[in-house]
Structures are given as structure tokens and as C-alpha cells.
Write a protein that holds these residues in place. Sequence first.
Motif, mmCIF file in Angstrom:
data_model
loop_
_atom_site.group_PDB
_atom_site.id
_atom_site.type_symbol
_atom_site.label_atom_id
_atom_site.label_comp_id
_atom_site.label_asym_id
_atom_site.label_seq_id
_atom_site.Cartn_x
_atom_site.Cartn_y
_atom_site.Cartn_z
ATOM 1 N N ILE A 1 -0.607 0.098 -10.337
ATOM 2 C CA ILE A 1 -1.677 0.377 -9.384
ATOM 3 C C ILE A 1 -2.831 -0.558 -9.703
ATOM 4 O O ILE A 1 -3.357 -0.561 -10.809
ATOM 5 C CB ILE A 1 -2.117 1.840 -9.462
ATOM 6 C CG1 ILE A 1 -0.969 2.769 -9.081
ATOM 7 C CG2 ILE A 1 -3.321 2.088 -8.568
ATOM 8 C CD1 ILE A 1 -1.273 4.234 -9.268
ATOM 9 N N VAL B 1 -0.532 8.251 -3.305
ATOM 10 C CA VAL B 1 -0.144 8.935 -4.540
ATOM 11 C C VAL B 1 0.442 10.290 -4.164
ATOM 12 O O VAL B 1 -0.196 11.093 -3.486
ATOM 13 C CB VAL B 1 -1.349 9.093 -5.485
ATOM 14 C CG1 VAL B 1 -0.955 9.883 -6.705
ATOM 15 C CG2 VAL B 1 -1.886 7.734 -5.876
ATOM 16 N N VAL C 1 -7.631 8.434 -10.238
ATOM 17 C CA VAL C 1 -6.698 8.429 -9.118
ATOM 18 C C VAL C 1 -6.143 9.841 -8.993
ATOM 19 O O VAL C 1 -5.670 10.414 -9.970
ATOM 20 C CB VAL C 1 -5.565 7.407 -9.350
ATOM 21 C CG1 VAL C 1 -4.555 7.454 -8.225
ATOM 22 C CG2 VAL C 1 -6.136 6.001 -9.490
ATOM 23 N N LEU D 1 -1.468 2.727 -14.135
ATOM 24 C CA LEU D 1 -2.723 2.045 -13.834
ATOM 25 C C LEU D 1 -2.780 0.692 -14.529
ATOM 26 O O LEU D 1 -2.278 0.531 -15.639
ATOM 27 C CB LEU D 1 -3.915 2.881 -14.313
ATOM 28 C CG LEU D 1 -4.223 4.142 -13.530
ATOM 29 C CD1 LEU D 1 -5.404 4.854 -14.160
ATOM 30 C CD2 LEU D 1 -4.503 3.840 -12.093
ATOM 31 N N ASP E 1 0.842 -1.195 0.000
ATOM 32 C CA ASP E 1 0.000 0.000 0.000
ATOM 33 C C ASP E 1 0.878 1.245 0.000
ATOM 34 O O ASP E 1 2.000 1.235 0.513
ATOM 35 C CB ASP E 1 -0.903 0.022 1.231
ATOM 36 C CG ASP E 1 -1.998 -1.026 1.163
ATOM 37 O OD1 ASP E 1 -2.306 -1.465 0.043
ATOM 38 O OD2 ASP E 1 -2.531 -1.402 2.214
ATOM 39 N N VAL F 1 -3.555 3.765 -2.391
ATOM 40 C CA VAL F 1 -3.647 2.757 -3.444
ATOM 41 C C VAL F 1 -2.856 1.515 -3.052
ATOM 42 O O VAL F 1 -1.976 1.566 -2.197
ATOM 43 C CB VAL F 1 -3.112 3.311 -4.795
ATOM 44 C CG1 VAL F 1 -3.978 4.438 -5.303
ATOM 45 C CG2 VAL F 1 -1.682 3.758 -4.684
ATOM 46 N N ASP G 1 -4.646 9.905 -2.719
ATOM 47 C CA ASP G 1 -5.393 8.647 -2.659
ATOM 48 C C ASP G 1 -4.501 7.526 -2.135
ATOM 49 O O ASP G 1 -3.317 7.454 -2.452
ATOM 50 C CB ASP G 1 -5.920 8.259 -4.038
ATOM 51 C CG ASP G 1 -7.103 9.097 -4.470
ATOM 52 O OD1 ASP G 1 -7.670 9.816 -3.631
ATOM 53 O OD2 ASP G 1 -7.458 9.030 -5.664
ATOM 54 N N TYR H 1 -5.522 -1.138 -7.173
ATOM 55 C CA TYR H 1 -6.716 -0.863 -6.381
ATOM 56 C C TYR H 1 -6.592 0.511 -5.729
ATOM 57 O O TYR H 1 -5.535 0.864 -5.212
ATOM 58 C CB TYR H 1 -6.862 -1.938 -5.286
ATOM 59 C CG TYR H 1 -8.133 -1.835 -4.480
ATOM 60 C CD1 TYR H 1 -9.351 -2.200 -5.043
ATOM 61 C CD2 TYR H 1 -8.125 -1.372 -3.182
ATOM 62 C CE1 TYR H 1 -10.520 -2.122 -4.306
ATOM 63 C CE2 TYR H 1 -9.279 -1.296 -2.443
ATOM 64 C CZ TYR H 1 -10.487 -1.666 -3.016
ATOM 65 O OH TYR H 1 -11.641 -1.573 -2.292
ATOM 66 N N ARG H 2 -7.691 1.284 -5.781
ATOM 67 C CA ARG H 2 -7.768 2.580 -5.084
ATOM 68 C C ARG H 2 -8.714 2.399 -3.915
ATOM 69 O O ARG H 2 -9.876 2.035 -4.101
ATOM 70 C CB ARG H 2 -8.286 3.683 -6.008
ATOM 71 C CG ARG H 2 -8.367 5.036 -5.313
ATOM 72 C CD ARG H 2 -8.860 6.095 -6.242
ATOM 73 N NE ARG H 2 -10.228 5.837 -6.673
ATOM 74 C CZ ARG H 2 -11.312 6.415 -6.141
ATOM 75 N NH1 ARG H 2 -11.193 7.257 -5.155
ATOM 76 N NH2 ARG H 2 -12.499 6.138 -6.605
ATOM 77 N N GLN H 3 -8.228 2.660 -2.715
ATOM 78 C CA GLN H 3 -9.041 2.446 -1.520
ATOM 79 C C GLN H 3 -10.013 3.588 -1.326
ATOM 80 O O GLN H 3 -9.742 4.711 -1.715
ATOM 81 C CB GLN H 3 -8.136 2.290 -0.317
ATOM 82 C CG GLN H 3 -7.112 1.211 -0.578
ATOM 83 C CD GLN H 3 -6.631 0.552 0.661
ATOM 84 O OE1 GLN H 3 -7.021 0.895 1.746
ATOM 85 N NE2 GLN H 3 -5.771 -0.419 0.493
ATOM 86 N N LYS H 4 -11.154 3.285 -0.738
ATOM 87 C CA LYS H 4 -12.213 4.280 -0.566
ATOM 88 C C LYS H 4 -12.001 5.110 0.683
ATOM 89 O O LYS H 4 -11.395 4.737 1.607
ATOM 90 C CB LYS H 4 -13.567 3.578 -0.506
ATOM 91 C CG LYS H 4 -13.824 2.830 -1.775
ATOM 92 C CD LYS H 4 -15.119 2.076 -1.714
ATOM 93 C CE LYS H 4 -15.284 1.323 -3.021
ATOM 94 N NZ LYS H 4 -16.410 0.475 -3.082
#
Length: 72
Positions: A67, A13, A47, A36, A10, A53, A51, A69-72
Motif C-alpha cells: 500500500i 481495504v 488505514v 504498508l 486502486d 488505497v 479506505d 497511498y490512502r486516498q482522502k
Amino acid sequence: MPKEDTLKIDGVVDELLPNMQFRVKLNNGMLVLAHLCGKMRMKNIRVLVGDIVTVEMSPYDLSKARITYRQK
């Protein structure tokens, strides 16, 4: 190289670069150049700087990443 050999880490950015590339600061302090993955490009997932990621890295070249996955 099989997908199981990748390192998943993890990070945050840090900078946006041209051609959908990003400078990502990992949790261990390293800076890597990341792009990406294909599914994120197809689904138009945005992204932005700041963020959190998840990136995949090859154990052979630790300066580049993907990259996934982008976490919420």
C-alpha cells in the motif's frame, strides 16, 4: 527489479490482519494481501476498513501488494 516495473492499482481495504497487513479488494475483483510501505509506517498513516488505497504489485507475484497511498 526497478520500481518502474510495478503495477499500480486502486482498491478498497476489505479486512485488517495482524502485523499491519491488510486484505485489499482491487477494482478488477481480485483479493490481495497487502502491507504498508515504509513511509506510511514512519508517518503513522492509519488505514481502516473501507479506505480507498493505491497498491503496487510485482508482475511476478500478483497475490501480494504494497500500500503506497490512502486516498482522502
